[in-house]
Scaffold this motif. Structure first.
Motif, short mmCIF file in Angstrom:
data_model
loop_
_atom_site.label_atom_id
_atom_site.label_comp_id
_atom_site.label_asym_id
_atom_site.label_seq_id
_atom_site.Cartn_x
_atom_site.Cartn_y
_atom_site.Cartn_z
N ALA A 241 0.82 -1.21 0.00
CA ALA A 241 0.00 0.00 0.00
C ALA A 241 0.86 1.26 0.00
CB ALA A 241 -0.92 0.00 1.21
N THR A 242 2.15 1.13 0.30
CA THR A 242 3.05 2.28 0.32
C THR A 242 4.36 1.91 -0.38
OG1 THR A 242 3.96 1.62 2.46
CG2 THR A 242 2.10 3.17 2.50
N TYR A 243 5.16 2.92 -0.67
CA TYR A 243 6.47 2.75 -1.31
C TYR A 243 7.24 1.62 -0.64
CZ TYR A 243 11.40 3.91 -2.16
OH TYR A 243 12.73 3.86 -2.45
N ALA A 244 7.66 0.61 -1.44
CA ALA A 244 8.23 -0.60 -0.86
C ALA A 244 9.45 -1.11 -1.63
CB ALA A 244 7.15 -1.69 -0.81
N PRO A 245 10.62 -0.47 -1.48
CA PRO A 245 11.81 -0.96 -2.17
C PRO A 245 12.25 -2.34 -1.69
CG PRO A 245 12.40 0.79 -0.63
CD PRO A 245 10.89 0.72 -0.68
N GLU A 246 11.81 -2.74 -0.51
CA GLU A 246 12.19 -4.05 0.04
C GLU A 246 11.62 -5.22 -0.76
OE1 GLU A 246 8.45 -2.72 2.10
OE2 GLU A 246 10.34 -1.75 1.64
N VAL A 247 10.65 -4.98 -1.64
CA VAL A 247 10.09 -6.09 -2.43
C VAL A 247 11.00 -6.48 -3.60
CG1 VAL A 247 7.72 -5.48 -1.83
CG2 VAL A 247 8.66 -4.72 -4.03
N LEU A 248 11.95 -5.63 -3.94
CA LEU A 248 12.84 -5.91 -5.08
C LEU A 248 13.71 -7.13 -4.80
CD1 LEU A 248 13.91 -2.28 -5.97
CD2 LEU A 248 12.62 -3.84 -7.45
N GLU A 249 13.82 -8.00 -5.81
CA GLU A 249 14.65 -9.19 -5.72
C GLU A 249 15.57 -9.25 -6.93
OE1 GLU A 249 12.04 -12.57 -5.37
OE2 GLU A 249 11.68 -12.19 -3.25
N THR A 250 16.70 -9.91 -6.76
CA THR A 250 17.64 -10.09 -7.86
C THR A 250 17.94 -11.57 -8.06
OG1 THR A 250 19.62 -9.97 -6.48
CG2 THR A 250 18.79 -7.89 -7.41
N PHE A 251 18.53 -11.85 -9.20
CA PHE A 251 19.06 -13.18 -9.47
C PHE A 251 20.38 -13.03 -10.19
CE2 PHE A 251 16.34 -12.06 -13.02
CZ PHE A 251 17.05 -12.46 -14.14
N GLN A 252 21.15 -14.10 -10.22
CA GLN A 252 22.48 -14.09 -10.81
C GLN A 252 22.39 -13.92 -12.33
OE1 GLN A 252 25.29 -14.29 -8.88
NE2 GLN A 252 26.46 -13.87 -10.72
N ASN A 253 23.17 -12.99 -12.87
CA ASN A 253 23.30 -12.84 -14.32
C ASN A 253 24.14 -14.01 -14.82
OD1 ASN A 253 23.79 -12.07 -16.96
ND2 ASN A 253 24.92 -10.21 -16.43
N ARG A 254 23.60 -14.78 -15.72
CA ARG A 254 24.34 -15.95 -16.22
C ARG A 254 25.32 -15.59 -17.33
NH1 ARG A 254 19.40 -20.36 -16.01
NH2 ARG A 254 19.33 -20.42 -13.75
N HIS A 255 25.35 -14.31 -17.72
CA HIS A 255 26.26 -13.87 -18.79
C HIS A 255 26.94 -12.54 -18.42
CE1 HIS A 255 24.28 -16.97 -21.14
NE2 HIS A 255 23.14 -16.47 -20.70
N PRO A 256 27.56 -12.43 -17.25
CA PRO A 256 28.13 -11.16 -16.82
C PRO A 256 29.30 -10.69 -17.69
CG PRO A 256 28.82 -12.89 -15.33
CD PRO A 256 27.80 -13.49 -16.28
N GLU A 257 29.89 -11.60 -18.44
CA GLU A 257 31.01 -11.23 -19.30
C GLU A 257 30.52 -10.50 -20.57
OE1 GLU A 257 29.48 -15.14 -20.79
OE2 GLU A 257 29.79 -14.28 -18.81
N ASN A 258 29.24 -10.59 -20.87
CA ASN A 258 28.66 -9.94 -22.04
C ASN A 258 28.05 -8.59 -21.66
OD1 ASN A 258 29.24 -12.32 -23.37
ND2 ASN A 258 27.12 -13.00 -23.47
N ASP A 259 28.21 -7.62 -22.53
CA ASP A 259 27.47 -6.37 -22.40
C ASP A 259 26.21 -6.52 -23.24
OD1 ASP A 259 29.29 -5.16 -20.76
OD2 ASP A 259 30.23 -3.97 -22.34
#
Length: 155
Positions: free
Chosen positions: A21-39
Protein backbone atom coordinates in the motif's frame (compact mmCIF):
# COMPACT_ATOMS: atom_id res chain seq x y z
CA UNK A 1 9.64 -22.60 -9.62
CA UNK A 2 13.07 -23.75 -10.76
CA UNK A 3 15.04 -24.96 -7.73
CA UNK A 4 18.08 -22.99 -8.88
CA UNK A 5 16.02 -19.80 -8.74
CA UNK A 6 14.75 -20.67 -5.25
CA UNK A 7 18.35 -21.06 -4.13
CA UNK A 8 19.01 -17.55 -5.44
CA UNK A 9 16.51 -16.15 -2.94
CA UNK A 10 13.60 -15.44 -5.27
CA UNK A 11 10.42 -15.63 -3.20
CA UNK A 12 7.73 -13.92 -5.29
CA UNK A 13 7.56 -16.13 -8.37
CA UNK A 14 4.91 -18.82 -8.13
CA UNK A 15 3.36 -17.37 -4.96
CA UNK A 16 0.28 -15.25 -4.29
CA UNK A 17 0.79 -11.58 -5.06
CA UNK A 18 0.62 -9.13 -2.16
CA UNK A 19 0.48 -5.51 -3.33
CA UNK A 20 2.12 -3.01 -0.99
CA UNK A 21 0.00 0.00 0.00
CA UNK A 22 3.05 2.28 0.32
CA UNK A 23 6.47 2.75 -1.31
CA UNK A 24 8.23 -0.60 -0.86
CA UNK A 25 11.81 -0.96 -2.17
CA UNK A 26 12.19 -4.05 0.04
CA UNK A 27 10.09 -6.09 -2.43
CA UNK A 28 12.84 -5.91 -5.08
CA UNK A 29 14.65 -9.19 -5.72
CA UNK A 30 17.64 -10.09 -7.86
CA UNK A 31 19.06 -13.18 -9.47
CA UNK A 32 22.48 -14.09 -10.81
CA UNK A 33 23.30 -12.84 -14.32
CA UNK A 34 24.34 -15.95 -16.22
CA UNK A 35 26.26 -13.87 -18.79
CA UNK A 36 28.13 -11.16 -16.82
CA UNK A 37 31.01 -11.23 -19.30
CA UNK A 38 28.66 -9.94 -22.04
CA UNK A 39 27.47 -6.37 -22.40
CA UNK A 40 23.79 -6.48 -23.32
CA UNK A 41 20.70 -4.37 -22.75
CA UNK A 42 17.67 -5.30 -20.69
CA UNK A 43 14.62 -3.06 -21.04
CA UNK A 44 11.46 -2.89 -18.96
CA UNK A 45 8.44 -0.84 -19.93
CA UNK A 46 5.74 0.00 -17.40
CA UNK A 47 2.96 1.81 -19.32
CA UNK A 48 0.62 2.04 -16.30
CA UNK A 49 2.78 3.70 -13.61
CA UNK A 50 0.97 5.92 -11.12
CA UNK A 51 2.07 8.08 -8.23
CA UNK A 52 0.54 10.97 -6.32
CA UNK A 53 1.28 14.68 -6.54
CA UNK A 54 2.85 15.55 -3.16
CA UNK A 55 0.97 18.87 -3.05
CA UNK A 56 -2.53 18.06 -4.31
CA UNK A 57 -2.70 14.31 -3.72
CA UNK A 58 -4.02 13.91 -7.26
CA UNK A 59 -2.84 10.88 -9.26
CA UNK A 60 -0.14 11.24 -11.88
CA UNK A 61 0.08 8.72 -14.72
CA UNK A 62 3.20 7.79 -16.64
CA UNK A 63 5.02 5.27 -18.73
CA UNK A 64 8.29 4.32 -17.02
CA UNK A 65 11.09 2.93 -19.20
CA UNK A 66 14.07 1.26 -17.56
CA UNK A 67 17.09 0.14 -19.57
CA UNK A 68 20.24 -1.32 -18.12
CA UNK A 69 23.41 -3.26 -18.84
CA UNK A 70 23.58 -5.86 -16.07
CA UNK A 71 26.58 -6.61 -13.93
CA UNK A 72 26.58 -9.67 -11.66
CA UNK A 73 22.93 -9.35 -10.57
CA UNK A 74 19.67 -8.70 -12.44
CA UNK A 75 16.31 -7.49 -11.16
CA UNK A 76 13.51 -10.05 -11.14
CA UNK A 77 10.56 -8.74 -13.18
CA UNK A 78 7.68 -9.63 -10.82
CA UNK A 79 9.43 -7.90 -7.94
CA UNK A 80 10.02 -4.87 -10.18
CA UNK A 81 6.31 -4.80 -11.06
CA UNK A 82 5.35 -4.88 -7.38
CA UNK A 83 7.94 -2.21 -6.58
CA UNK A 84 6.67 0.12 -9.30
CA UNK A 85 3.09 -0.54 -8.17
CA UNK A 86 4.10 0.57 -4.64
CA UNK A 87 4.40 4.15 -5.94
CA UNK A 88 0.61 4.21 -6.45
CA UNK A 89 0.02 5.90 -3.07
CA UNK A 90 3.44 7.57 -2.88
CA UNK A 91 3.54 11.35 -3.10
CA UNK A 92 6.54 12.70 -4.99
CA UNK A 93 7.28 14.93 -7.95
CA UNK A 94 7.89 13.26 -11.33
CA UNK A 95 11.62 13.98 -11.25
CA UNK A 96 11.90 12.49 -7.76
CA UNK A 97 10.11 9.28 -8.77
CA UNK A 98 12.49 8.70 -11.69
CA UNK A 99 15.60 9.38 -9.58
CA UNK A 100 14.36 7.22 -6.69
CA UNK A 101 13.67 4.31 -9.06
CA UNK A 102 17.13 4.63 -10.60
CA UNK A 103 18.91 4.88 -7.23
CA UNK A 104 17.00 1.94 -5.76
CA UNK A 105 17.92 -0.23 -8.75
CA UNK A 106 21.58 0.85 -8.62
CA UNK A 107 21.71 -0.02 -4.91
CA UNK A 108 19.96 -3.33 -5.53
CA UNK A 109 21.95 -4.78 -8.40
CA UNK A 110 24.96 -2.56 -9.16
CA UNK A 111 24.40 -2.55 -12.93
CA UNK A 112 27.16 -1.53 -15.29
CA UNK A 113 24.83 1.12 -16.68
CA UNK A 114 21.18 2.11 -16.12
CA UNK A 115 18.75 4.76 -17.31
CA UNK A 116 15.19 5.52 -16.27
CA UNK A 117 12.77 7.67 -18.23
CA UNK A 118 9.36 8.85 -17.04
CA UNK A 119 6.86 9.83 -19.70
CA UNK A 120 4.26 11.55 -17.54
CA UNK A 121 0.85 12.42 -18.93
CA UNK A 122 -0.02 16.11 -19.26
CA UNK A 123 -1.22 17.95 -16.22
CA UNK A 124 -2.37 21.52 -16.68
CA UNK A 125 -1.40 21.21 -20.35
CA UNK A 126 2.26 20.30 -19.68
CA UNK A 127 3.96 16.91 -19.99
CA UNK A 128 7.08 16.20 -17.97
CA UNK A 129 9.64 13.62 -19.14
CA UNK A 130 12.43 13.25 -16.55
CA UNK A 131 15.51 11.19 -17.43
CA UNK A 132 18.14 9.87 -15.02
CA UNK A 133 21.10 7.61 -15.65
CA UNK A 134 24.13 6.07 -13.97
CA UNK A 135 27.33 4.36 -15.09
CA UNK A 136 29.76 2.55 -12.80
CA UNK A 137 32.40 5.09 -11.72
CA UNK A 138 35.84 4.75 -13.27
CA UNK A 139 34.61 2.59 -16.16
CA UNK A 140 33.56 3.04 -19.76
CA UNK A 141 29.97 2.94 -18.45
CA UNK A 142 30.51 6.19 -16.55
CA UNK A 143 31.57 7.73 -19.86
CA UNK A 144 28.51 6.18 -21.55
CA UNK A 145 26.27 7.76 -18.89
CA UNK A 146 27.82 11.18 -19.48
CA UNK A 147 27.47 10.89 -23.27
CA UNK A 148 23.87 9.65 -23.16
CA UNK A 149 22.87 12.37 -20.70
CA UNK A 150 24.40 15.13 -22.82
CA UNK A 151 22.85 13.76 -26.01
CA UNK A 152 19.50 12.81 -24.46
CA UNK A 153 16.43 13.82 -26.35
CA UNK A 154 13.03 12.26 -26.71
CA UNK A 155 12.07 11.22 -30.18
Amino acid sequence: MDTNRKQEGLHLLGNDTDYAATYAPEVLETFQNRHPENDYWVQFNCPEFTSLCPITGQPDFAEIKIQYIPGERMVESKSLKLYLFSFRNHGDFHEDCVNIIMKDLVKLMQPKYIEVIGLFMPRGGISIYPYANYGQPGTKYEELASQRLMQHQLV
